[in-house]
Write a protein that holds these residues in place. Structure first.
Motif, PDB file in Angstrom:
ATOM      1  N   VAL A 130      -0.495   3.943   4.848  1.00  0.00           N
ATOM      2  CA  VAL A 130      -0.450   4.808   3.673  1.00  0.00           C
ATOM      3  C   VAL A 130      -0.412   6.258   4.132  1.00  0.00           C
ATOM      4  O   VAL A 130      -1.241   6.695   4.941  1.00  0.00           O
ATOM      5  N   LYS A 132       0.221   8.916   1.710  1.00  0.00           N
ATOM      6  CA  LYS A 132      -0.093   9.834   0.609  1.00  0.00           C
ATOM      7  C   LYS A 132      -0.610   9.042  -0.573  1.00  0.00           C
ATOM      8  O   LYS A 132      -0.141   7.932  -0.836  1.00  0.00           O
ATOM      9  N   TRP A 140      -3.057   5.297  -9.932  1.00  0.00           N
ATOM     10  CA  TRP A 140      -2.893   5.767  -8.557  1.00  0.00           C
ATOM     11  C   TRP A 140      -1.627   5.184  -7.941  1.00  0.00           C
ATOM     12  O   TRP A 140      -1.285   4.022  -8.187  1.00  0.00           O
ATOM     13  N   GLN A 141      -0.997   6.005  -7.134  1.00  0.00           N
ATOM     14  CA  GLN A 141       0.124   5.554  -6.313  1.00  0.00           C
ATOM     15  C   GLN A 141      -0.246   5.750  -4.840  1.00  0.00           C
ATOM     16  O   GLN A 141      -0.712   6.824  -4.456  1.00  0.00           O
ATOM     17  N   HIS A 143       1.655   5.816  -1.351  1.00  0.00           N
ATOM     18  CA  HIS A 143       2.963   5.871  -0.702  1.00  0.00           C
ATOM     19  C   HIS A 143       2.808   5.519   0.771  1.00  0.00           C
ATOM     20  O   HIS A 143       1.888   6.012   1.435  1.00  0.00           O
ATOM     21  N   THR A 144       3.706   4.702   1.280  1.00  0.00           N
ATOM     22  CA  THR A 144       3.595   4.243   2.669  1.00  0.00           C
ATOM     23  C   THR A 144       4.673   4.864   3.555  1.00  0.00           C
ATOM     24  O   THR A 144       5.638   5.469   3.066  1.00  0.00           O
ATOM     25  N   ASP A 147       8.203   3.891   2.795  1.00  0.00           N
ATOM     26  CA  ASP A 147       8.688   4.256   1.460  1.00  0.00           C
ATOM     27  C   ASP A 147       8.379   3.211   0.385  1.00  0.00           C
ATOM     28  O   ASP A 147       9.069   3.156  -0.643  1.00  0.00           O
ATOM     29  N   GLN A 148       7.357   2.418   0.605  1.00  0.00           N
ATOM     30  CA  GLN A 148       6.871   1.552  -0.462  1.00  0.00           C
ATOM     31  C   GLN A 148       5.873   2.328  -1.327  1.00  0.00           C
ATOM     32  O   GLN A 148       5.239   3.271  -0.860  1.00  0.00           O
ATOM     33  N   ILE A 149       5.720   1.898  -2.565  1.00  0.00           N
ATOM     34  CA  ILE A 149       4.737   2.497  -3.458  1.00  0.00           C
ATOM     35  C   ILE A 149       3.921   1.379  -4.105  1.00  0.00           C
ATOM     36  O   ILE A 149       4.486   0.471  -4.727  1.00  0.00           O
ATOM     37  N   THR A 151       0.576   0.537  -6.709  1.00  0.00           N
ATOM     38  CA  THR A 151      -0.106   1.200  -7.809  1.00  0.00           C
ATOM     39  C   THR A 151      -1.379   0.466  -8.214  1.00  0.00           C
ATOM     40  O   THR A 151      -1.511  -0.749  -8.000  1.00  0.00           O
TER      41      THR A 151
END
Length: 331
Positions: A130, A132, A140-141, A143-144, A147-149, A151
């Motif tokens: 992760v 961000k 909540w998100q 971000h990896t 580029d996966q997200i 929630t």
């Protein structure tokens, strides 16, 4: 559409797993994200193989754990009944010949087996870094790096505190000063496979004076490596700090040479692992930290109550209970 009562947990060590199990048992949708290849954090087990001398199973993170308080003792009793763990020793010898009187437990098939057991039926993503976390549209998100997200309505951070703080930096949160003061000792571990049985005294663990080793143990005597002689070496915090960036080969030579009186056998193969956040020597002092802005967020882990397994477990249990009673069950 976001699933109702969902929680993102970053960090798949014992704190994150215990919290996830607790929430999952109450019907909460839980997703665990961990950057490591295997689950469990310092509940770490690895295999070293040699075509002639077999395959050694080696615990190279936390070698054992104790149980002191009633809540953790109850959990340990449950694990014993499930045959997940066993009593390894009621005391290890120190380099001066003294023996303490403490009950030490370990995973029956290695300590990572404890983590794998806890991760059953959970939604776990390993090799997931992760980069961000963002609060957006009431969830909540995460971000990896790929580029996966992911929630979730709730976010639980369980990595070492400095790593959690780095993730939260862009949110500009007002955090307690004592959280930024949580500090950890590093530890360099060397995993070795021996030609023959070591000279480590029964039951297979030895406390040393820290110049440069603090701990050495035989995983064969421990019972997790029946077919080969795998030995774990742990360097002292002082040595680990001063040699953190040293060449691997020089560190391995130092630690193996220091351990040679107890190895008593030729080292066939070896590996090295650096634990940057091995043990918290300055802790937060409370089980967790809960924040409500910008969204429901909890920080927990072994930097809160103590870096032993019991402290990490109690932190995870308390964080999950708080999230349930103060947030989910009241909605």
């Amino acid at each position: 559409m976001l699933t109702e009562s969902s929680c993102l947990i970053i960090g798949g060590g014992i704190t994150g797993l215990i919290a996830a199990q607790t929430l999952h048992s109450r019907g909460i949708s839980v997703t665990i994200l961990d950057k490591g290849r295997g689950i469990g954090g310092r509940l770490a087990t690895r295999r070293l193989s040699h075509p002639e001398y077999g395959e050694g199973v080696i615990d190279y993170g936390a070698p054992h754990f104790t149980a002191n308080g009633p809540e953790f003792k109850a959990l340990v009793s449950q694990w014993l009944e499930q045959n997940l763990i066993k009593v390894w020793s009621t005391g290890f010898v120190s380099s001066n010949g003294q023996i303490e009187e403490t009950t030490y437990y370990c995973g029956r098939e290695g300590n990572r087996a404890i983590a794998k057991h806890l991760a059953q039926n959970l939604n776990v993503h390993t090799n997931t870094q992760v980069t961000k976390v963002v609060w957006e549209a009431n969830y909540w998100q995460a971000h990896t790096a790929t580029d996966q997200i992911f929630t979730g309505e709730y976010l639980l951070l369980t990595p070492p505190v400095p790593q959690s703080l780095e993730l939260l930096k862009s949110l500009n949160l007002a955090l307690p000063q004592k959280l930024t003061e949580v500090a950890y000792h590093p530890c360099i571990a060397v995993l070795t496979l021996l030609e023959a049985e070591s000279h480590i005294p029964p039951p297979g663990g030895l406390w040393l004076n820290g110049n440069p080793l603090t701990w050495i143990n035989c995983n064969h005597q421990k019972g997790i490596s029946p077919n080969a002689y795998g030995v774990t070496l742990h360097a002292s915090p002082e040595y680990s700090h001063s040699h953190w960036k040293s060449d691997d080969s020089s560190i391995i030579d130092d630690l193996i040479n220091s351990a040679s009186p107890w190895l008593g056998s030729r080292v066939i193969t070896h590996q090295i692992h650096r634990w940057r956040y091995s043990r918290a020597h300055k802790v937060y002092g409370e089980p967790f930290l809960a924040l409500t802005q910008p969204g429901p967020l909890i920080l927990a882990g072994d930097g809160f109550l103590g870096s032993n397994l019991e402290g990490a477990v109690l932190s995870g249990l308390a964080a999950a209970d708080y999230l349930w009673w103060e947030n989910i069950s009241s909605n």
